[in-house]
Design a protein around this motif. Structure first.
Motif, short mmCIF file in Angstrom:
data_model
loop_
_atom_site.label_atom_id
_atom_site.label_comp_id
_atom_site.label_asym_id
_atom_site.label_seq_id
_atom_site.Cartn_x
_atom_site.Cartn_y
_atom_site.Cartn_z
N GLU A 55 50.66 -2.98 -17.44
CA GLU A 55 49.61 -3.95 -17.42
C GLU A 55 49.34 -5.51 -17.96
O GLU A 55 50.23 -5.56 -18.99
CB GLU A 55 48.44 -2.79 -18.70
N GLU A 56 48.91 -6.10 -17.49
CA GLU A 56 48.99 -8.30 -18.33
C GLU A 56 48.90 -7.78 -19.62
O GLU A 56 50.37 -9.51 -20.15
CB GLU A 56 48.78 -9.11 -17.36
N TRP A 57 48.36 -7.16 -20.36
CA TRP A 57 48.67 -7.36 -21.26
C TRP A 57 48.93 -7.08 -22.39
O TRP A 57 48.75 -6.51 -24.11
CB TRP A 57 46.80 -7.93 -22.30
N TYR A 58 50.46 -6.03 -21.42
CA TYR A 58 50.90 -4.93 -22.62
C TYR A 58 51.77 -5.76 -23.81
O TYR A 58 51.50 -4.95 -25.02
CB TYR A 58 51.41 -3.74 -21.27
N ILE A 59 52.72 -6.54 -23.47
CA ILE A 59 53.62 -7.07 -24.14
C ILE A 59 52.94 -7.55 -25.41
O ILE A 59 53.00 -7.41 -26.77
CB ILE A 59 54.27 -8.27 -23.75
N ASP A 60 51.92 -9.02 -25.44
CA ASP A 60 51.09 -9.22 -26.66
C ASP A 60 49.87 -8.21 -27.10
O ASP A 60 50.82 -8.15 -28.58
CB ASP A 60 49.61 -9.46 -25.64
N LYS A 61 49.76 -7.07 -26.63
CA LYS A 61 49.02 -5.80 -27.59
C LYS A 61 50.39 -5.19 -27.92
O LYS A 61 49.72 -5.17 -29.50
CB LYS A 61 47.59 -5.06 -26.41
N ALA A 62 51.27 -4.52 -27.29
CA ALA A 62 52.04 -3.98 -27.85
C ALA A 62 53.17 -4.71 -29.12
O ALA A 62 53.15 -3.70 -30.15
CB ALA A 62 53.25 -2.84 -26.72
N MET A 63 52.80 -6.10 -29.19
CA MET A 63 53.88 -6.59 -30.03
C MET A 63 53.08 -7.35 -31.00
O MET A 63 53.41 -7.95 -31.50
CB MET A 63 54.88 -7.06 -29.12
N ASN A 64 51.48 -6.81 -31.45
CA ASN A 64 50.58 -7.28 -31.59
C ASN A 64 51.15 -9.46 -32.26
O ASN A 64 51.17 -9.42 -33.49
CB ASN A 64 51.34 -6.61 -33.21
N MET A 65 51.31 -9.83 -30.72
CA MET A 65 51.06 -11.52 -30.88
C MET A 65 50.09 -12.20 -31.41
O MET A 65 50.52 -13.18 -31.93
CB MET A 65 51.35 -11.72 -29.50
N SER A 66 49.04 -11.03 -32.01
CA SER A 66 48.32 -12.04 -32.83
C SER A 66 48.86 -12.91 -34.14
O SER A 66 48.29 -13.59 -34.45
CB SER A 66 46.92 -11.67 -32.37
N SER A 67 49.58 -11.83 -34.65
CA SER A 67 50.19 -11.59 -35.99
C SER A 67 51.99 -12.15 -35.15
O SER A 67 52.48 -12.02 -36.45
CB SER A 67 49.97 -10.68 -36.76
N GLY A 68 52.15 -12.57 -34.68
CA GLY A 68 53.68 -12.57 -33.67
C GLY A 68 53.91 -13.95 -34.65
O GLY A 68 53.36 -14.91 -35.11
N LEU A 69 55.22 -13.98 -35.42
CA LEU A 69 55.90 -14.70 -36.36
C LEU A 69 56.69 -15.89 -34.90
O LEU A 69 57.56 -15.40 -33.98
CB LEU A 69 57.46 -14.15 -36.49
N GLN A 70 56.57 -16.96 -35.31
CA GLN A 70 56.61 -18.24 -35.02
C GLN A 70 57.26 -19.05 -35.57
O GLN A 70 56.78 -19.77 -36.49
CB GLN A 70 55.41 -18.36 -34.08
N VAL A 71 59.08 -19.33 -35.09
CA VAL A 71 59.32 -19.95 -35.64
C VAL A 71 60.14 -21.95 -34.72
O VAL A 71 60.62 -21.23 -34.49
CB VAL A 71 60.95 -19.69 -36.42
#
Length: 352
Positions: free
Chosen positions: A191-207
């Motif tokens: 499902e298209e939001w799978y990675i976003d949800k499973a990896m909790n990208m709203s709190s994802g580490l961006q460097v």
């Protein structure tokens, strides 16, 4: 030298930039001699271009156009692990502004940069040289700046304007990555939001990682960065006009020749784990040159630090058993920053 006279030690330089600018430098110190074989650096231009993804088609409201773009994305991830993104909506002026802001940081005095040196790996702002000077037996011809920009935005108060450019640029890249991960999810049959949800990208580490590779008097013996893969899900790169990045494809090294104003994206180790090895992170390296300074700006995009990254259950069956153990992202991130920077050593630790 008279008996009993202490041997003179070569002066220590806090950065490769200061070493490169030394008027006494005619050859590199032995601590930077990576190879005695100049042929090790040889790479060719790929006969088939590194794949190109048209972002405007990936985000198109036309189902046929979007479907074709997702197929192109699937092929790029499966065959190369690297691709260029065009029509991405990040203004050329902003990309160049980010590069110049990072150049401004490296042009600060050693004293000004000094407050960010020698920090622990989870410090939100740190700079240094090589990768890990306490572990690297041979030092790399590279200075770096690393800034955590998400889930909490950190920045520098110097040079002037750096913070504003970084905030705008990192937010734009985050939007591009979100759409790419939606497309990659679909390309894996999820499902298209799978990675976003499973990896909790709203709190994802961006460097943000800015790399400076100054001119080198003996580039055939030094290395900007040795062969390595990246942590995280996707790395997004822009650079000045000086080349030097090389990618391994089907066992051979190829030069990366970027389309002007494109973004270069590569798959990270954690996307390889999540896809259960369907999409693999790819070895890449940076070679240096005598004449010009290379400056690259990367944004690495990973899960939240407390997310356990494991193969997606939907991609596991009798024919495709799990190929990796699950591991908390913070543990693998810390390992990647404190171990020797070489090969796919982090993945080797979670491979079943």
């Amino acid at each position: 030298m008279a008996p009993g006279t202490p041997e003179l030690q070569p002066p220590k330089f806090p950065s490769v930039k200061s070493l490169s600018e030394s008027s006494a430098l005619t050859s590199i110190p032995s601590s930077y001699t990576f190879t005695t074989d100049p042929n090790q650096h040889i790479a060719s231009d790929p006969q088939d271009s590194i794949p190109v993804i048209d972002f405007s088609l990936l985000t198109s409201g036309n189902p046929d156009q979007r479907s074709k773009a997702i197929q192109d994305l699937h092929r790029a991830c499966e065959e190369w692990g690297f691709f260029m993104v065009i029509n991405h909506g990040v203004a050329e002026s902003l990309m160049k502004g980010m590069i110049e802001a990072c150049r401004g940081f490296f042009d600060l005095t050693e004293e000004e940069k000094g407050e960010f040196e020698g920090k622990p790996v989870l410090a939100p702002i740190r700079c240094g040289t090589s990768s890990n000077t306490s572990l690297d037996k041979i030092l790399f011809w590279r200075d770096f700046l690393k800034v955590f920009v998400h889930p909490q935005f950190h920045s520098l108060n110097k040079p002037p304007g750096f913070s504003e450019v970084l905030l705008d640029y990192s937010q734009r890249i985050k939007m591009v990555v979100e759409e790419l991960l939606k497309g990659i999810s679909k390309s894996l049959g999820l499902e298209e939001w799978y990675i976003d949800k499973a990896m909790n990208m709203s709190s994802g580490l961006q460097v943000l990682v800015a790399n400076l590779y100054p001119p080198c008097p003996q580039p055939e013996h030094a290395m900007g960065l040795p062969p390595h893969s990246d942590y995280g899900l996707l790395t997004v790169l822009t650079q000045n006009e000086v080349g030097g990045l090389q990618v391994q494809h089907q066992g051979k090294w190829f030069n990366v020749n970027l389309i002007p104003n494109s973004l270069l994206v590569n798959i990270g180790d954690h996307l390889e784990v999540l896809s259960n090895g369907k999409y693999k992170s790819v070895l890449h390296r940076v070679v240096v040159n005598r004449k010009a300074t290379r400056l690259s700006v990367l944004i690495t995009n990973g899960p939240s630090l407390d997310t356990v990254v494991a193969p997606a259950p939907e991609l596991i069956d009798e024919i495709h058993p799990p190929a990796y153990f699950g591991m908390k992202f913070q543990e693998t991130f810390t390992l990647s920053q404190t171990n020797k920077h070489h090969g796919k050593s982090i993945l080797d630790q979670v491979r079943i």
